[in-house]
Design an enzyme around this catalytic site. Structure first.
Site, PDB file in Angstrom:
ATOM      1  NE  ARG A 115      -3.673 -19.833  16.502  1.00 14.55           N
ATOM      2  CZ  ARG A 115      -4.160 -20.720  15.516  1.00 14.55           C
ATOM      3  NH1 ARG A 115      -5.188 -21.186  15.619  1.00 14.55           N
ATOM      4  NH2 ARG A 115      -3.709 -20.692  14.190  1.00 14.55           N
ATOM      5  CG  ASP A 145       3.141 -19.719  12.595  1.00 17.18           C
ATOM      6  OD1 ASP A 145       3.148 -20.122  13.857  1.00 17.18           O
ATOM      7  OD2 ASP A 145       1.969 -20.134  11.889  1.00 17.18           O
ATOM      8  NE  ARG A 184      -1.438 -19.800  20.634  1.00 16.50           N
ATOM      9  CZ  ARG A 184      -1.130 -20.204  19.444  1.00 16.50           C
ATOM     10  NH1 ARG A 184      -0.518 -19.445  18.522  1.00 16.50           N
ATOM     11  NH2 ARG A 184      -1.410 -21.577  19.214  1.00 16.50           N
TER      12      ARG A 184
END
Length: 152
Positions: free
Chosen positions: A82, A87, A72
Site C-alpha cells: 500500500r 495507525d 490508498r
C-alpha cells in the site's frame, strides 16, 4: 508502494490542516513485512508524536482521510502492499475500544517496527497499565528494523 519516504512525509504534512499537530517525528526505519503477506518489498516505518483536541474516533477518521488522499484504496489485502498506512498506536493514557479502533493498538507490544521508533521518541514510554515498551522490545526476537534516514 511508490516513493516511500515522500509518502511518509506527505502523510505527516497532511495531518496539520486536520487539527493534528506533529510535535516530533522519529527516524525512518526499513523493516521486513510482518503479518499475513510477507512476500512483498520492505516497508518504511516512522512514528510521530502529536497534539490534538480530536477524540479517538475523530482522529481515526482524519488518519483514514490522509490515507485516501495519498492513494490508498479501501478494502485492500490486509498487510498487503500500500502507498501509506497511518495507525493510531497510543493516545496519552486513553484506553478505548470500538468496532473500528482499539487504544492502545492491540499489537504495539509485539512489533519491533512499532516499538523502535516509538521508543526513539520517548525511551520511558509505557502503556496505561504500566507496561514498559522497553521491556516488550527486549522480549522480541527477529523482525529486522534498520534506520535509513530522517522523516523531516
Amino acid at each position: 508502494m511508490g516513493d516511500r519516504v515522500a509518502n511518509l512525509r506527505a502523510a505527516v504534512e497532511a495531518l496539520d490542516p486536520r487539527g493534528v499537530r506533529v510535535v516530533r517525528a522519529s527516524s525512518v526505519y526499513e523493516t521486513e513485512p510482518q503479518g499475513e503477506v510477507t512476500d512483498q518489498p520492505d516497508f518504511l516505518n516512522a512514528c510521530v508524536e502529536i497534539e490534538t483536541d480530536l477524540g479517538p474516533e475523530q482522529l481515526l477518521d482524519e488518519c483514514k482521510a490522509v490515507e485516501r488522499e495519498l492513494g490508498r484504496a479501501a478494502g485492500g489485502v490486509r498487510h498487503g502492499p500500500r502507498p501509506i498506512d497511518v495507525d493510531l498506536l497510543l493516545l496519552d493514557d486513553v484506553e478505548y475500544s470500538s468496532s473500528r479502533l482499539t487504544l492502545p493498538h492491540r499489537d504495539v507490544l509485539n512489533r519491533r517496527f512499532v516499538l523502535v521508533p516509538l521508543l526513539e521518541l520517548d525511551p520511558a514510554l509505557a502503556l496505561p497499565d504500566g507496561s514498559k515498551l522497553t521491556d516488550a522490545l527486549e522480549r522480541l526476537d527477529g523482525q529486522r528494523v534498520q534506520r535509513v534516514g530522517d522523516l523531516r
